[in-house]
Scaffold this active site. Structure first.
Site, PDB file in Angstrom:
ATOM      1  N   ASP A   1       0.842  -1.201   0.000  1.00 29.36           N
ATOM      2  CA  ASP A   1       0.000   0.000   0.000  1.00 29.36           C
ATOM      3  C   ASP A   1       0.875   1.248   0.000  1.00 29.36           C
ATOM      4  O   ASP A   1       0.608   2.213   0.724  1.00 29.36           O
ATOM      5  CB  ASP A   1      -0.948  -0.002   1.206  1.00 29.36           C
TER       6      ASP A   1
ATOM      7  N   ASP B   1       2.217   2.770   8.025  1.00 30.47           N
ATOM      8  CA  ASP B   1       0.955   2.051   7.800  1.00 30.47           C
ATOM      9  C   ASP B   1       1.177   0.690   7.143  1.00 30.47           C
ATOM     10  O   ASP B   1       1.129   0.533   5.923  1.00 30.47           O
ATOM     11  CB  ASP B   1      -0.018   2.879   6.963  1.00 30.47           C
TER      12      ASP B   1
END
Length: 615
Positions: free
Chosen positions: A149, A167
């Site tokens: 991501d 993240d």
């Protein structure tokens, strides 16, 4: 475990958070934002006073076993990583209500906010950020981790303007050589074709995302972006994207290598680090914090960098050779080693010419509108005002709050001496500016050394306070006067940022125009920021069209930033709605009046500095 329903009262996160296993206590501080299941706050270790970012997830949201497993995997992967360009993991714990992940705090937000404020970046900046992203991704891939991501919003920036990958919610470990993952995951604009086509994927999906990041930073928008998800996915599958002609040959070549439809043909991280785009152009060692809002200036540094490779001819804009600096520090006029070429200009020469052009006093012209985004701002504000935000049934300002959109630059002090000279002001980073009555501008950077003189036609000149042309004598004297006056007489509205190495490359927004009414002063900066300071109650609003946000500083000096589109949806209280209505009228006034006549027609006429004030 009980499920969490919308109509259930939300459990407040405690002010003092205790780690039950160690007894360590944290003070919950500033709200930093929300995403997925998490809400993020600053957490201060009460013993050491160290400040961290706390990612807090309510257990009531982790109902399904898959959600708990996903969270466990995120923690397991993130805590195993330790690299300068990965967000630091400092621990995790839970109590009866929440799971707490303690992370390194990156105060300068992410590359997403930088992109929104700046659109396209210069090649030297892009190279600087890309080098750090690659360093972090190499650490991941060496440890058999695929991020899955990578996107601008997950690339965080610290006080030193260094990039940190964060993240790890979608990250996975490669269990064995040649394993192909099958999960459909990622963010639409960055998702690799092999994920969409469910062919099985591995490390190459991160390389594809890096290609999308490189393209977005240089071009100003993602390569496959369309109005609909279906069309975006179609373009990704067909590998349909367009590189504008203004993108340099080496950057173009690297984008094409990274965005290969066939994952086996994409280069690995080491190959990208060694690519001509990374090695032949100027790589700044530091960037100023001001580049979060404006392109930095790259002067002779760009042209002298050619000495790291065989020297080539780099010409000034008038065609004369520039002075280049040899490795031993000696200066040499013009050209050194000429690389033979059968096809005219080599890619290396083209790259150096491009960097040399970016080295001039003026950075490359961007696509910024001549009205400094006034029309955009008027559209955004009108939309909120017409929705009657203070008349909504269930007003929920909290839903609209977005600290990531907080303004980088605003006016913290000002003094109006427009009857004689102009308006002097200080920005929140401690830089000083004067907008003179002849519509020229003089800026003194926060380092107290570098000055920028901007002519009426916006031509920029760079000097130092200890060395500037004689014709600027009077204006520099006035600048010093304004600075001393504000320092002696005025309180400051915000904490300052300390000057740091690299700030000599800084360029800062200047005051485009201003005017005063009986109830407020309206200040419009060249980066599009519009600030309105109300005299009676000392409240302020700072509007940013690029972020689509308003910051409201109330009479108690509480500082909150909201997304305008969210205020339209969730509503807001009357005092903020009234100020937005007022702002719309003032923007209208700015739009119909030429900025060159505005301040003189509405400014005050007193013989002393008029209403010197903290902004």
């Amino acid at each position: 475990m009980a499920t969490h329903h919308k109509d259930e009262p939300k459990k407040e996160i405690p002010e003092i958070i205790t780690d039950p296993s160690t007894g360590k206590k944290y003070q919950r501080g500033k709200f930093l934002g929300k995403g997925g299941f998490a809400r993020c706050y600053e957490l201060t270790d009460l013993k050491t006073k160290d400040i961290f970012a706390g990612k807090i997830v309510a257990k009531s949201l982790l109902v399904k076993s898959t959600q708990k497993e996903k969270m466990s995997q995120e923690i397991s992967i993130h805590r195993s990583l330790k690299d300068k360009h990965v967000v630091g993991f400092h621990g995790f714990f839970e109590d009866s209500d929440n799971v707490y992940i303690v992370l390194e705090l990156c105060r300068r937000r992410s590359l997403m906010e930088l992109h929104k404020r700046r659109k396209a970046l210069t090649e030297p900046e892009t190279r600087y950020f890309l080098k750090q992203i690659l360093s972090g991704v190499k650490h991941l891939h060496d440890r058999k981790v695929i991020h899955r991501d990578l996107k601008l919003g997950n690339l965080f920036i610290n006080d030193e303007m260094e990039v940190k990958i964060g993240d790890f919610g979608l990250a996975t470990r490669v269990g064995y050589e040649g394993e192909r993952k099958r999960t459909l995951c990622g963010t639409p604009n960055y998702i690799a074709p092999e994920i969409l086509c469910k062919k099985g994927h591995s490390y190459e999906v991160d390389i594809w995302s890096i290609g999308c990041i490189l393209y977005t930073l240089l071009v100003g928008k993602p390569p496959f972006e369309t109005q609909t998800l279906k069309d975006t996915y179609m373009r990704i599958k067909k590998n349909e994207y367009h590189i504008p002609g203004r993108i340099g040959p080496l950057a173009r070549s690297l984008i094409q290598k990274l965005l290969q439809g066939d994952p086996t043909r994409r280069p690995n991280v080491d190959m990208i680090i060694a690519d001509d785009f990374m090695t032949m152009g100027y790589m700044p060692s530091r960037l100023p914090t001001s580049c979060l809002t404006m392109a930095p200036r790259f002067d002779s540094r760009c042209s002298s960098v050619a000495t790291r490779k065989p020297l080539l001819e780099i010409n000034n804009k008038d065609g004369s050779p520039v002075k280049v600096i040899n490795k031993d520090g000696s200066k040499k006029e013009g050209l050194a080693t000429k690389v033979p070429s059968t096809s005219g200009t080599t890619a290396r020469q083209q790259q150096q010419q491009q960097d040399s052009q970016q080295a001039g006093a003026q950075p490359p012209k961007s696509d910024e509108p001549s009205d400094c985004y006034l029309k955009d701002l008027y559209t955004q504000i009108s939309s909120v005002v017409l929705s009657k935000p203070d008349e909504k049934e269930n007003i929920n300002e909290e839903e609209s709050e977005d600290p990531a959109a907080v303004p980088m630059i605003w006016v913290s002090k000002w003094v109006d001496y427009s009857d004689k000279y102009g308006l002097g002001y200080q920005l929140c980073d401690d830089s000083i500016g004067v907008l003179f009555n002849d519509f020229t501008k003089l800026l003194l950077l926060a380092d107290g050394e570098n000055i920028h003189y901007i002519e009426r036609n916006n031509a920029e000149h760079y000097h130092q306070l200890k060395n500037y042309p004689a014709p600027l004598n009077k204006k520099v004297t006035l600048l010093r006067y304004f600075r001393n006056y504000m320092n002696e007489h005025l309180l400051k509205a915000a904490a300052s940022m300390c000057p740091r190495e690299g700030d000599e490359l800084a360029r800062i927004p200047s005051l485009r125009t201003y005017f005063r009414t009986r109830s407020a002063i309206i200040l419009h900066l060249t980066n599009g920021t519009l600030q309105i300071n109300f005299f009676e109650d000392h409240t302020k609003i700072i509007l940013c069209p690029l972020m689509g946000a308003v910051t409201y500083i109330d009479e108690k000096r509480n500082f909150k930033t909201y997304r305008l589109a969210s205020l339209e949806k969730y509503g807001c209280r009357t005092d903020l709605a009234n100020r937005l209505r007022y702002a719309r009228n003032m923007i209208q006034k700015l739009m119909v009046t030429k900025s060159s006549t505005l301040k003189s027609s509405t400014g005050s006429s007193t013989s002393q500095p008029a209403q010197p004030t903290t902004a």
